[in-house]
Design a protein around this motif. Structure first.
Motif, PDB file in Angstrom:
ATOM      1  N   GLY A 187       0.816  -1.204   0.000  1.00 32.24           N
ATOM      2  CA  GLY A 187       0.000   0.000   0.000  1.00 32.24           C
ATOM      3  C   GLY A 187       0.852   1.259   0.000  1.00 32.24           C
ATOM      4  O   GLY A 187       0.533   2.237  -0.695  1.00 32.24           O
ATOM      5  N   ALA A 188       1.951   1.239   0.765  1.00 34.63           N
ATOM      6  CA  ALA A 188       2.831   2.411   0.810  1.00 34.63           C
ATOM      7  C   ALA A 188       3.472   2.667  -0.552  1.00 34.63           C
ATOM      8  O   ALA A 188       3.650   3.822  -0.953  1.00 34.63           O
ATOM      9  N   GLN A 190       2.168   2.179  -3.346  1.00 34.56           N
ATOM     10  CA  GLN A 190       1.170   2.732  -4.260  1.00 34.56           C
ATOM     11  C   GLN A 190       0.910   4.211  -4.001  1.00 34.56           C
ATOM     12  O   GLN A 190       0.257   4.876  -4.810  1.00 34.56           O
ATOM     13  N   SER A 191       1.416   4.708  -2.869  1.00 41.01           N
ATOM     14  CA  SER A 191       1.196   6.109  -2.507  1.00 41.01           C
ATOM     15  C   SER A 191       2.356   6.971  -2.989  1.00 41.01           C
ATOM     16  O   SER A 191       3.523   6.587  -2.828  1.00 41.01           O
ATOM     17  N   GLY A 194       4.694   7.565  -0.126  1.00 38.36           N
ATOM     18  CA  GLY A 194       4.815   6.438   0.788  1.00 38.36           C
ATOM     19  C   GLY A 194       6.170   5.760   0.795  1.00 38.36           C
ATOM     20  O   GLY A 194       6.334   4.714   1.439  1.00 38.36           O
TER      21      GLY A 194
END
Length: 230
Positions: A187-188, A190-191, A194
């Motif tokens: 998820g990080a 994808q940011s 992140g």
């Protein structure tokens, strides 16, 4: 590098909880299957061996999809699980199930190898002295194989901590519910902002996995030393 953020600590705690629960869940079945494959010859043994080790060769996403077909809301057991208030798809329980299925083959392989290194003559001697099968296993086989058993459990725990594909397919990535360390790293990444979080979580994941591998190797070395003693 700054310390972990609250959501990163949450992912760490969830990973440790999921991995611990998954390892505990498959500990007894893993030991039983390891003993069965090491000591017994029976029709269908090859099939049991293949099914146990199938998650090692299947893509984890495929394992997760098969579990989803089994316990998802529209799966073979999904309706029953929902009816009794124990849904697994997209829940922490689903993350535990995915991790347990992926960890089981490593535990079975380690236990099987450890038990195969135990001299069957010692078990036969205990039988001559009147010990039944359960007592022989509990007092002879298991204590002698214990370093290998513990090594397998540690490896299973490490595999559970690093599980990604089956988990995201069966349980998704829900903050505080199923977002373990690997999913938080994904998820990080994808940011746009992140990268720092991804680096922190990656270092943490590497440290956990390396510690588990070193601990497992230490137990395996003890097993080898014990096997070399006259």
């Amino acid at each position: 590098m700054p310390g972990l953020q609250p959501e990163e600590w949450e992912a760490l705690r969830l990973s440790l909880r999921v991995a611990s629960t998954a390892t505990a869940l498959v500990a007894v079945p893993g030991i039983a299957l390891g003993w069965l494959l090491a000591r017994k010859r029976f029709p269908g043994r090859f099939l049991v061996d293949a099914l146990v080790h199938l998650p090692l060769v299947l893509t984890p996403v495929v394992v997760g999809y098969l579990l989803l077909l089994l316990v998802g809301r529209r799966g073979l057991l999904g309706g029953v699980l929902d009816a009794i208030g124990m849904p697994l798809a997209f829940t922490t329980g689903g993350a535990v199930l995915a991790a347990a299925v992926m960890a089981l083959p490593l535990i079975v392989r380690s236990v099987r190898t450890a038990i195969e290194l135990v001299d069957p003559g010692l078990e036969d001697a205990a039988a001559v002295l009147g010990a039944g099968p359960w007592r022989r296993f509990r007092t002879v086989t298991l204590p002698l194989a214990m370093p290998g058993v513990v090594a397998g459990l540690v490896l299973g725990f490490a595999r559970s901590v690093g599980e990604f594909g089956a988990t995201i397919t069966l349980a998704g990535s829900i903050a505080g519910e199923t977002r373990t360390l690997p999913l938080a790293i994904f998820g990080a990444l994808q940011s746009p902002m992140g990268e720092d979080a991804a680096v922190r979580l990656t270092l943490l994941s590497v440290a956990l996995s390396l510690s588990a591998l070193l601990l497992s190797e230490w137990f395996l070395q003890r097993m080898r030393v014990r096997g070399e003693r006259p």
